[in-house]
Structure formats: C-alpha cells, structure tokens
Design an enzyme around this catalytic site. Structure first.
Site, PDB file in Angstrom:
ATOM      1  CB  SER A  37      -9.558  -0.002  10.119  1.00  0.00           C
ATOM      2  OG  SER A  37      -9.968  -0.987   9.190  1.00  0.00           O
TER       3      SER A  37
ATOM      4  CE  LYS B 153      -4.306  -1.420   0.482  1.00  0.00           C
ATOM      5  NZ  LYS B 153      -5.451  -1.061  -0.471  1.00  0.00           N
TER       6      LYS B 153
END
Lengths: 398, 398
Positions: free
Chosen positions: A113, A81
């Site tokens: 989250s 990511k």
C-alpha cells in the site's frame, strides 16, 4: 520468492552494475547540506531533555557532526523505491526464460500500500509490462489513485498479510505474472543500494569543493558532473530500516570503503525489530506497530538480514521515540524547507536526539568529528497527514 | 525615508553592481524544475473548475508552459529579503557621511513582523552593527525569538502602522539609528532584484544543458558554475507582489533582456492593490486584508510603483483566490516536496488557475509556449500554520 531466475552476487560491484542499468530511468537526486541542522547536531542537548529517558542524569554528549543529506524525497514517485523496482524489471528483461515464457505479456505483481506499489507501477508502465498491485481496501484514496495513475491494475484485498498474499497468489495463478517483492530480494536490495554509491561520490565532491570558489555559500549541489572526484568522503551513513532492503543495499555499496553504516528505527510498539534482532542474534519475524513512521512498520526480510547481521555489514542500530521523529520532521520542514515523510526523519532524529549514538560519535571521532550521511528516504506525505501530525489538539503526546 | 545619502540609478547595471556587493553574504539559491507541475500547467483546466468564476462557460485555455522555479525559500533567513537588507548595509558602509557620523555604532532600525526583520537583524549582526526591530506585541513568539536570535534588539509596539512608525521614530530620535525600510527604497529594490539576474543565468543554463549528458534526468542544478552560458532564456517571470520591492527589482534585472515580468497577488479583501492601481493608473495607498498570503498584505511603495507602473517595466498583474493559493501550496508540498510560505505559492496559482493569464500565454506564445520563471519568494511557515491551513475542520472555504 520467484523473481530471480539467475542470481547476483551481493557485493559492491553488483550495486555498481545495478546503477548502470537503472540510471536512464531514475533521477540523480541531490546531496544537500544545511548549516542550521549541522550546528544543532554539534550542540549538546539540554540536560532537561534527557529527563524521563534512560539517559537521565547523564552529561549530554558533545559530538562533532557535519551532516549531508541524500534527498530521495526528490526521487521519481517521491521515494527511493523506484530504484529497486526498475532494477528488478531490468533484470527480468535480461532473463531469457522469462522472455521466452511470455513474461512481458504476463506482467508483474506485488502487494503493497506504500511507495513500492507506485514504484513497480511506474517501472512496469515504462516498459509496457502489465502490473497488478494488491492493495488493502482501506488504503488511502490518493495512493490508490496514484497507483492507477501509472496504469497499474489495482486489486483489492483484506488488510492482513495473509489476505494480501492470497490475493497475489491468485493473480499469479490466473495470469502467470511474476512477483516483485518490496524488499526481500537480491535485485531489490541491489537497486536500492545504488543511492549509496551516488551519496559517496556527491558527499566527497562537496567536501572537496569547500570553500566555494564563488565566494557565495554552497547549499545545493548536483554532482553528476563531479562523479570523478574522490577525496576524503563520508565517515558514516545513517539510514532508516523497515524491511531492510535499502539499508542492506547501502551497506553493500559501502563495503570496503571504510564508511560505517547504521540503521535507524522507531521504537514505538516494538518497531525496533531490527535493533532487537541484531542485539539478540535472532531476526524478529513479525512486528505490529502503528508508529507514525509508517514505512518502517515491517520486520526485516531474510535477504537484508543476511547482509545486515550475518555479514555484519551494518555496524549497529539506534531507535527514537515518536516525539523525536516529529521534532526532527518539524526541523526539516521549518529549517530545511524540505518535505520528507515521517519515516525519512528517523535517522536525523537519531543524530540529534539519541545519546547512545551521539556519545559513540564523541568517543570514536573526538575533535575531528564525523562527516555523517543521512538518507532522506522519501517525501510522500499528504498535507492532511501533516495537519494531523502538527495539530496540537490531535497529535498524541509521547 | 532617510537611508540613502547617495542615490543609485535604477537600472539593470545597478542590480548587477548590487549583486557583486552582496554575493559573499547570500546563498546562490537553486533554480529547479518539476515535471509534474509543468505537465499540469500545460493541461487545460476542467471546465467545472471555472463554475462560479468570471470565466464560467469559457473553454479553458490550452497554454504551453515549461516552468522554472527560483527557490528563495532556501535563501538565508528563508526568504529573498536578506538580499535587500545586505545591500542596504553594504551601501551604508560606502557612505562616508554615515561612517563619519558614527553610523556603525548608532545602528539601524526597521519596523516589521516578517522576513525583513530577520533579514535586517542578520545583515546588521554580520557587520557588528546594532539593529533595532519594532515588532507588534501580537507577533508570533517564534518570529520574535528568531529576530532576537540574530542579536537584534526587539522593541514592541501596537499593531497599527501609525504605532509602529512612532516607535521607530522614537528609536531614531534616541539613538540616531538609520531607518532601513522593508521595500520602499532604491537600495532595497536593487538588492532584491539580484535574484532576477541569477534566475536568468540559471534558467538559460538549464535550457542549454537539456537533455542531460548523463542519461539521468536533471531535476536539480546549481548554476553558479555555468554563469557564463547564455542561450535562449526565460520568456517571462511571474513574481509575487506585496510592497513591490522584489517585483520591481526583478523587473529592473530584466530590462532590455526581452523577458516579460508579471506580478501575482491574492484578491481576498482587496489584496490585489497593485493590479487595481496598475489598471486604474493610480497607486492604491492603503490595504486592509487578512489573506493567507501574509507577506502580500501591504500596498505597493512609491519607489517600486515608479518602476512597475510609471516606467511600465511590469507587463501586468493577475490575482487568485485563497483556495487557489492553498491548492498551489498543497501541490508544491506534495509533489515538489518543497516547503514554501503561502505568499510564495501565489505566482504558481496564477500559472495554474488564472484563465486570463493562461489564455494570454496561449494567444501570445502559441505552439511554442513559454519558458516561465516562477519566484518561490520564501519558505517561512511553521508547522502550526500548515496544520491550520490544511486541517479541513479549520480551513475556511473560499
């Protein structure tokens, strides 16, 4: 979606340009091989294992598979990511309007989250840009601590996507911060796709260097130094699909190379939304699943969908059960000695256990087999979660 | 001990000769670094953590440590043990008396429930030599299956060392097989020591190549190709000590290089036998402990002791608690994304948590700090064991 004030063409060249931009900030993660898993993938399953599945009674497929693993579990923040997050920030830094409007002081915001939260927090902190991360109050304390640890401001919200989006909108209104979505944006897609470029180079270099000139058996390789070598490379790549940002980016990185790209999903409680959408022709817009592959609980975004389906840059999808994901994870932990998160085990589960995939490889590749790239997307799983997954008293039987 | 029919001098050159012999059969495992663990090792502990220890009230040490990890968890059979086993077999193959006496048909035997069993089974099978492995009936089914999987004949015995030795003696009487002990033999020591040679080369090469010419951050390296590079290398190596075969072999590999070698042990139920023996001047000959570091439950053997203590090639020993081993293991799983067995986490636990070690480094290395090599000796731990270790309901508090 308000990130892009100038657009990118969604093609391989743009992925290459993204790679140039983010290279100073990311790890070049290794491409590894594992003899045990390759042997297992090339061995027909026990027919008994097919009992109770749609393949019951079928003769198990005999594909020839040589596996290569792109280890993004070793990436910064423990997952791919940060590629997308660093790319989104680098592109903002080239955006005169954002700069002139005081963007760097106003900051960036996202609601997540998971790994994107930490990725954006790191990318923002690296550039001295404030980051606001909306997290549900029920998030794991370790994840909240990690996100704060990168200097981000964590803002709590209720757990539904409506509540999270409202909290993010409020921050944008108050601070002027720019939204950086987790997957549904061209800059994120292009950033994530950079792993595909490295994978292609490194697998080709590994294939070129066999057998080892040392006499010893090569298991590891860092291939930054071999980046110029090209020969026969991967035949296909299997990548997990959640929001589809990474899968679609990898697909762009493979466009024109002849490498086929497939998506891998859990099917528990309808988590196979991309597969269902791809086969029906209509994107599934909402999913509610508690699959153990918790990074893959989201529906595919619009930008990824345009690449995956509308441009047909992904060749198809395969899905696996929770038990198959756990079995693949167990093999990686015990035989490969690597820690990956459950979501990252999904493509390996497809290669080992999905008879539709395996018979396709047998049929299409025949005796020659495939050099198959598998993306280990991340390694963020706590020992508490591992204990729960592998404690026989606790683990659900599926 | 009946393996050696010709002896080796126990020195660095013999370790190099062993390396030449076994290189075609083993993996050249990578030397890795990890920024998070290096930062943690160089951060003073919270004084609260010292409460209840012998360091209570002391100001925590401030050592500067840059950590390098030799990843034998990626070795064949998942641990360094196959180095010694392959070396013992290679040396037998050079032994005319053994060959003429029909040794290759008579086979080899050992008693072990651990990594040495699988290592010998693999080395024997590779050479088409029968292997008899005496295992206690209470051994984990997975270990029995793995040993049989390499084609070895598993012979069961009672759990005590007397029963195991009797079973092995009976096999030797019946078959004429040659005993290959797990650690207390020069050929085993020399074989295990080969990891020290690779570690020295690869750490020196890593130190020489910083900063990365790619701009990217180097995390992994395969260093077979850089084997000629030497510069400033490691200052010290910390290795786990069970029977002492590997520790003493590594010490031999470092003789004359200026690299200091230290042993790491658990102290639970007297598992710190090498430390106690080293400090008292008398080898401790028996140990009875159920430390979670199950590879380190044995007392140091005579041959290792002669190197470790009599020749003072090991500089000292440090021990850690069960909780510290588990904390170190958790850090490796969660932050390094590597699977190692509890025994392999012991040296890292020393580097992170043992104030005697840490204050020694601060005192001796000062501002410059140490480039410290840590041996990750193996990765054979099942997910069931991991679940038990990290399930808070089950894990003992120590």
């Amino acid at each position: 979606m308000a990130v892009a004030s100038h657009s990118s063409s969604l093609d391989r060249e743009s992925v290459q340009a993204a790679h140039e931009l983010i290279r100073p900030y990311i790890h070049r993660t290794p491409t590894l091989t594992n003899a045990t898993l390759t042997a297992l993938a090339s061995t027909p399953q026990d027919p008994k294992k097919l009992a109770g599945t749609s393949w019951e009674g079928r003769t198990p497929a005999k594909p020839k598979l040589r596996l290569f693993f792109k280890c993004e579990n070793f990436q910064r923040i423990g997952a791919f990511k940060c590629r997308g997050a660093f790319h989104a920030i680098e592109r903002l830094k080239q955006d005169k309007e954002w700069l002139d409007g005081g963007g760097p002081e106003k900051g960036v915001v996202t609601h997540s989250s998971g790994n994107h939260a930490q990725a954006l927090a790191l990318a923002a902190a690296t550039n001295n840009i404030p980051a606001y991360i909306v997290m549900p109050t029920i998030s794991a304390p370790a994840k909240i601590a990690a996100t704060k640890g990168y200097g981000a401001k964590v803002v709590f919200s209720g757990p539904t996507s409506t509540e999270r989006e409202a909290a993010a909108a409020k921050i944008i209104e108050e601070t002027g911060a720019r939204l950086i979505p987790p997957y549904d944006h061209p800059h994120i897609v292009l950033g994530q796709g950079t792993l595909g470029l490295e994978f292609q180079q490194d697998a080709a270099a590994l294939l070129a260097q066999e057998p080892s000139p040392l006499g010893g058996r090569p298991v590891f390789s860092i291939l930054g130094t071999n980046a110029g070598i090209f020969g026969k490379g991967l035949d296909a790549i299997l990548a997990p699909c959640g929001g589809g940002g990474m899968l679609s980016g990898v697909a762009l990185s493979c466009e024109g190379t002849g490498i086929r790209v497939f998506g891998a999903e859990p099917w528990f409680q309808g988590a196979d939304d991309a597969k269902r959408g791809y086969e029906s022709g209509t994107r599934v817009e909402s999913v509610k699943t508690l699959t153990i592959a918790d990074g893959l609980r989201t529906p595919v975004g619009k930008v990824p969908w345009s690449i995956i389906y509308e441009r047909r840059l992904v060749d198809g999808f395969f899905s696996v059960s929770e038990a198959e994901i756990r079995d693949a994870l167990k093999l990686v932990l015990e035989r490969f000695k690597l820690v990956i998160e459950p979501s990252a085990a999904v493509p390996l589960a497809v290669a080992l256990f999905n008879e539709d995939f395996r018979s396709m490889v047998e049929r299409e590749a025949g005796e020659q087999g495939w050099d198959l790239g598998i993306v280990f997307s991340g390694g963020n799983v706590g020992t508490d979660k591992l204990a729960t997954l592998f404690d026989e008293q606790v683990a659900p039987k599926m």
